[in-house]
Structures are given as structure tokens and as C-alpha cells.
Enzyme design. Structure first.
Site, PDB file in Angstrom:
ATOM      1  N   ARG A   1     -23.559  29.148  45.805  1.00 46.82           N
ATOM      2  CA  ARG A   1     -24.412  30.042  45.165  1.00 46.82           C
ATOM      3  C   ARG A   1     -25.346  30.622  46.276  1.00 46.82           C
ATOM      4  NH1 ARG A   1     -25.464  30.084  39.273  1.00 46.82           N
ATOM      5  NH2 ARG A   1     -23.310  29.957  38.573  1.00 46.82           N
TER       6      ARG A   1
ATOM      7  N   ARG B   1     -30.483  33.880  43.654  1.00 54.43           N
ATOM      8  CA  ARG B   1     -32.053  34.196  43.210  1.00 54.43           C
ATOM      9  C   ARG B   1     -32.845  33.721  44.187  1.00 54.43           C
ATOM     10  NH1 ARG B   1     -30.919  33.100  37.105  1.00 54.43           N
ATOM     11  NH2 ARG B   1     -29.437  31.598  38.096  1.00 54.43           N
TER      12      ARG B   1
ATOM     13  N   ASP C   1     -18.206  36.152  39.436  1.00 55.33           N
ATOM     14  CA  ASP C   1     -18.334  35.208  38.539  1.00 55.33           C
ATOM     15  C   ASP C   1     -16.965  34.983  37.901  1.00 55.33           C
ATOM     16  OD1 ASP C   1     -20.780  33.868  37.121  1.00 55.33           O
ATOM     17  OD2 ASP C   1     -19.559  34.009  35.682  1.00 55.33           O
TER      18      ASP C   1
ATOM     19  N   TYR D   1     -16.100  28.413  27.845  1.00 50.90           N
ATOM     20  CA  TYR D   1     -17.138  29.321  27.402  1.00 50.90           C
ATOM     21  C   TYR D   1     -16.610  30.350  26.547  1.00 50.90           C
ATOM     22  CZ  TYR D   1     -20.129  27.977  31.520  1.00 50.90           C
ATOM     23  OH  TYR D   1     -20.786  27.141  32.359  1.00 50.90           O
TER      24      TYR D   1
HETATM   25  O1  CP3 Z   1     -21.401  30.781  45.013  1.00 46.12           O
HETATM   26  C1  CP3 Z   1     -21.574  31.893  45.074  1.00 46.12           C
HETATM   27  O2  CP3 Z   1     -22.747  32.463  45.753  1.00 46.12           O
HETATM   28  C2  CP3 Z   1     -20.541  33.090  44.699  1.00 46.12           C
HETATM   29  C3  CP3 Z   1     -20.642  33.663  43.359  1.00 46.12           C
HETATM   30  C4  CP3 Z   1     -20.918  32.618  42.089  1.00 46.12           C
HETATM   31  C5  CP3 Z   1     -21.446  32.920  40.904  1.00 46.12           C
HETATM   32  N1  CP3 Z   1     -21.080  32.238  39.853  1.00 46.12           N
HETATM   33  C6  CP3 Z   1     -22.764  33.911  40.914  1.00 46.12           C
HETATM   34  C7  CP3 Z   1     -23.776  33.878  39.965  1.00 46.12           C
HETATM   35  C8  CP3 Z   1     -19.902  31.906  41.783  1.00 46.12           C
HETATM   36  C9  CP3 Z   1     -18.835  31.004  42.636  1.00 46.12           C
HETATM   37  C10 CP3 Z   1     -20.034  31.464  40.350  1.00 46.12           C
HETATM   38  C11 CP3 Z   1     -19.306  30.450  39.555  1.00 46.12           C
HETATM   39  C12 CP3 Z   1     -19.726  30.096  38.143  1.00 46.12           C
HETATM   40  N2  CP3 Z   1     -20.045  31.111  37.291  1.00 46.12           N
HETATM   41  C13 CP3 Z   1     -19.572  28.953  37.716  1.00 46.12           C
HETATM   42  C14 CP3 Z   1     -18.735  27.777  38.223  1.00 46.12           C
HETATM   43  C15 CP3 Z   1     -19.556  27.202  39.189  1.00 46.12           C
HETATM   44  C16 CP3 Z   1     -20.947  26.237  38.529  1.00 46.12           C
HETATM   45  O3  CP3 Z   1     -22.024  26.763  39.014  1.00 46.12           O
HETATM   46  O4  CP3 Z   1     -20.812  25.272  37.905  1.00 46.12           O
HETATM   47  C17 CP3 Z   1     -19.977  29.030  36.156  1.00 46.12           C
HETATM   48  C18 CP3 Z   1     -19.896  27.903  35.323  1.00 46.12           C
HETATM   49  C19 CP3 Z   1     -20.312  30.266  36.167  1.00 46.12           C
HETATM   50  C20 CP3 Z   1     -20.822  30.964  34.614  1.00 46.12           C
HETATM   51  C21 CP3 Z   1     -22.328  31.160  35.065  1.00 46.12           C
HETATM   52  N3  CP3 Z   1     -22.578  32.590  35.861  1.00 46.12           N
HETATM   53  C22 CP3 Z   1     -23.295  30.904  34.284  1.00 46.12           C
HETATM   54  C23 CP3 Z   1     -23.553  29.682  33.555  1.00 46.12           C
HETATM   55  C24 CP3 Z   1     -24.536  31.546  34.968  1.00 46.12           C
HETATM   56  C25 CP3 Z   1     -25.860  31.444  34.326  1.00 46.12           C
HETATM   57  C26 CP3 Z   1     -26.691  30.388  34.908  1.00 46.12           C
HETATM   58  C27 CP3 Z   1     -27.257  30.898  36.163  1.00 46.12           C
HETATM   59  O5  CP3 Z   1     -27.395  30.414  37.163  1.00 46.12           O
HETATM   60  O6  CP3 Z   1     -28.180  31.893  36.107  1.00 46.12           O
HETATM   61  C28 CP3 Z   1     -24.021  32.678  35.664  1.00 46.12           C
HETATM   62  C29 CP3 Z   1     -24.824  33.785  36.093  1.00 46.12           C
HETATM   63  C30 CP3 Z   1     -24.693  33.844  37.924  1.00 46.12           C
HETATM   64  N4  CP3 Z   1     -23.423  33.593  38.448  1.00 46.12           N
HETATM   65  C31 CP3 Z   1     -25.620  34.201  38.798  1.00 46.12           C
HETATM   66  C32 CP3 Z   1     -24.887  34.023  40.117  1.00 46.12           C
HETATM   67  C33 CP3 Z   1     -25.663  34.338  41.356  1.00 46.12           C
HETATM   68  C34 CP3 Z   1     -27.019  34.333  38.488  1.00 46.12           C
HETATM   69  C35 CP3 Z   1     -27.288  35.644  37.788  1.00 46.12           C
HETATM   70  C36 CP3 Z   1     -28.349  36.019  38.239  1.00 46.12           C
HETATM   71  O7  CP3 Z   1     -28.767  36.906  39.198  1.00 46.12           O
HETATM   72  O8  CP3 Z   1     -29.145  36.238  37.321  1.00 46.12           O
END
Ligand code: CP3
Length: 343
Positions: free
Chosen positions: A24, A28, A74, A151
Site C-alpha cells: 500500500r 492515503r 485492487d 468478498y
Molecule cells: O499495495 C499497493 O499500493 C497497490 C495497490 C493495492 C490496493 N489494494 C489499493 C487500495 C493492492 C495490492 C490492494 C490489495 C487488496 N485490496 C487486498 C489484499 C491486501 C490486503 O490489504 O490484505 C484486499 C483485501 C483489498 C480489498 C480492499 N480494497 C479493501 C478491503 C479496501 C478498503 C480498506 C481500505 O484500506 O480502505 C480497499 C481499498 C483500497 N485498495 C485502497 C487502496 C489504496 C484505499 C482506497 C482509498 O483511497 O480510499
């Protein structure tokens, strides 16, 4: 030019300083990310806008000089491409239409059609390969079938993945069909990322830890093996990173059993334990607790050095044990990098 450091570690080389990137890393906690996300409108629009998705991928590379960039996308875009409705509730997380039976699995779009939705993601990869510094490795990724299925079945994130476990235990045929569809579609999705320029792929199984016994073998290990084998049949030199998060004892032998080149470790295992039991088989990635990016201080320096030292005798890519959180202090990331690179 000498081979990139991440690729050298993935090939099993022991480097004097481990290469580093951060889960990540585009997120944010960075003001420039928040600005670009606002420009895009929302998170999903950002994912599907190749210019802006490439921009946020590049931001942490410019700011910190990480050794790898991970494609900004994502894991839930694949279910969307298969026909699920997907949206994000502000402050809460993802929401999807649910799959509860075989009819739901059969109603998914054929996997040959996923690229219609996912083409912008491949365009992001192409832009990144042009714009990344020559020494930076580009990592593509997908969710593992089990994690994505949790999910799709629940329609949202769940603390214990109970709805997916229930489907697995009460309608085995539908659950297995869903895992099969996701496994095949994930192979196609990752192959298309590689064709576009991804140099490494990572499979995120964030909820692998809730699979126990034979379930872990059947639904975490077996799909990772199928995906890895299929990709390596097409791209023999492609390195694969597997992340069966919170697998505990299940980390032991996971790389050998799946064919993955590297196992990413969360911080529920100590680096000393993992060096002895997991790194013996090859490269590992991890595993500083992401909470240190919030709390900082001497503990951050000490724990960073501890992770580096514990893994110093084998191939290692430094990373956090899970994604950096929005409340992290960007300066703590600098301190971590200095502690890794400066000793
Ligand atoms: O790592 C990186 O920077 C690459 C991009 C990336 C994102 N999500 C961007 C993201 C990657 C590799 C993911 C993987 C992801 N997404 C996983 C597996 C890794 C983990 O964290 O366990 C999962 C379970 C998801 C599903 C997901 N996406 C959730 C549960 C959420 C909401 C939780 C949160 O952190 O807000 C997201 C949103 C998400 N994916 C964000 C980002 C940068 C935040 C979105 C925002 O900007 O509001």
C-alpha cells in the site's frame, strides 16, 4: 545493466542490503495520493484511469526511491470484471453483489470477457514500464481465489469470513465452482499484466489464515500452485510472490509446494522463526509491523534492524507485514528506509 535488486533477491541472491518496497505504498498516508484521488473523483475511478493510476504508483517511487513499484489497482476489480457490482462505502470499505449458490456462479461473465473491463489496468502497466526508473521493478498482482471469494460471497469484508466458510461447508459444489472460475480468471488476468510489462506477480491471500487443515491445502495452497504453474508454463522466468497471510505453520514449505519464488510474511510470525523455517527454502519478503509507521521512535529503528538482521543470511526483500495504514507518518517511512539502507 546489472539485474534489478528485487529480481536478484527473487532469484535467490543474498544481497548486502535487502531491496525494499512497502505494501500500500501508494495510499492515503501520502498527501499527493489524496490530491490525485480527489482529482479522479473516487477510488474506483482512480483505478480505471491509467494516467492517474500510473501517477499514484510513481508518487512513492519519487518520494522514497523504493526498489519496486506495485501496480495501483485492487483485488476486487476482477470480480467486477466477472460481472459483480462493486462500490466502496466511504469510511467502511468495499461492497459487492453477493454469490450464494451455483446459479450465481453460473451467471458470472465468461473469463474471456474480463479484459473488456480490465484493459485500463493493462494500460497503466504499459505507462509504468515506460516511466519507471530503470532500476525499479514493476510488480503486478491479483487476489488469491479464496480471499476474492470471501468478498464475493459476503458482499463485503468480514472479520471471520463466515459466509464463505458456510458456503464451503453447505454447498461444496458451488464453492468449488467459484474457486475454479476465480483461479482460471486470475491466470488470465495476471498473464495479461505480464504481457503489458509486469516483471513480477504477487498473489494476495489476505484471509488464508482462516483456512485450517485440509481447507488450507485445498483452497489456499492448491489454487496458488495452479496459478503459479500456469504462469510459469507461459513465462518460465516470471518470479511469483505468494502471500498466504497469517498462515502460521502453513508458511513452512509453501514456496516449494506451490512453485512460488518468494513467500511474503505477515508479522504474526517472528523474523527469527521465519528465517529458520521458511527462508531455508528461498527468498522471503517482510515483515515489519505496519504499526511502526504510525508510532515511529526508537522502536521503529530497532525492529527494522531486527528484521534485516534476522533475514541477513538468506535472500530477503524488506517490506511491512501488511499494508501501511492511512494514519501513518510519511517521515517514519524515511526512517525505516534509512535504517534498512544505512544500517
Ligand atoms: O499495495 C499497493 O499500493 C497497490 C495497490 C493495492 C490496493 N489494494 C489499493 C487500495 C493492492 C495490492 C490492494 C490489495 C487488496 N485490496 C487486498 C489484499 C491486501 C490486503 O490489504 O490484505 C484486499 C483485501 C483489498 C480489498 C480492499 N480494497 C479493501 C478491503 C479496501 C478498503 C480498506 C481500505 O484500506 O480502505 C480497499 C481499498 C483500497 N485498495 C485502497 C487502496 C489504496 C484505499 C482506497 C482509498 O483511497 O480510499
Amino acid at each position: 545493466m546489472a539485474k534489478k535488486t528485487i529480481l536478484r533477491a527473487l532469484a535467490g541472491e543474498v544481497l548486502p542490503t535487502p531491496p525494499i518496497w512497502m505494501m500500500r505504498q501508494a495510499g492515503r498516508y501520502l498527501p499527493e495520493y489524496r490530491a490525485t484521488r480527489a482529482q479522479a473523483g473516487d477510488f474506483l475511478k482512480l483505478c480505471y484511469n491509467p494516467e492517474l493510476a500510473a501517477e499514484v504508483t510513481l508518487q512513492p517511487i519519487r518520494r522514497y526511491g523504493f526498489d519496486a513499484a506495485i501496480l495501483f489497482a485492487d483485488i476486487l476489480l476482477l470480480p467486477q470484471a466477472l460481472g459483480a457490482d462493486l462500490w466502496f462505502e466511504t469510511g467502511e470499505g468495499p461492497r459487492l453483489s453477493t454469490i450464494t449458490d451455483m446459479a450465481g456462479v453460473k451467471a458470472l461473465r465468461p473469463r474471456a470477457e474480463i479484459h473488456e473491463t480490465l484493459n485500463p489496468i493493462y494500460e497503466t502497466v504499459r505507462i509504468l514500464r515506460r516511466e519507471l526508473p530503470a532500476e525499479t521493478t514493476l510488480i503486478g498482482f491479483a487476489g488469491a481465489p479464496w480471499t476474492v471469494a470471501t468478498y464475493m460471497v459476503a458482499g463485503r469484508g468480514t472479520p471471520d469470513q463466515a459466509p464463505a466458510h458456510k458456503l464451503k461447508d453447505t454447498d461444496r459444489a458451488a464453492f468449488v465452482a467459484l474457486i475454479d472460475v476465480l483461479t482460471e480468471a486470475t491466470i488470465d488476468y495476471l498473464a495479461a499484466q505480464v504481457e503489458a510489462g509486469a516483471e513480477v506477480v504477487k498473489i494476495f491471500d489476505s484471509w488464508a489464515g482462516s483456512l485450517k487443515g485440509a481447507d488450507f491445502t485445498d483452497f489456499a495452497l492448491a489454487p496458488a500452485k495452479r496459478i503459479t504453474e500456469a504462469l510459469k508454463a507461459r513465462y518460465p522466468d516470471l518470479p511469483v510472490i505468494a502471500f498466504p497471510r497469517e498462515a502460521g505453520q502453513g508458511y513452512i514449505g509453501f514456496a516449494k509446494a506451490t512453485g512460488a519464488d518468494c513467500v511474503a510474511l505477515d508479522n504474526s510470525v517472528t523474523p527469527e522463526w521465519a528465517a529458520e523455517h521458511v527462508q531455508v527454502d528461498g527468498c522471503v519478503q517482510g515483515n515489519l509491523a505496519s504499526s511502526h509507521m504510525v508510532s515511529g521512535g526508537q522502536a521503529l529503528i530497532d525492529e527494522t534492524r531486527r528484521v534485516v538482521k534476522a533475514f541477513s543470511k538468506g535472500p530477503h526483500i524488506f517490506n511491512l507485514g501488511h499494508g501501511i495504514t492511512p494514519d501513518a507518518d510519511p517521515d517514519n517511512v524515511l526512517r525505516m528506509i534509512e535504517a534498512v539502507r544505512g544500517g
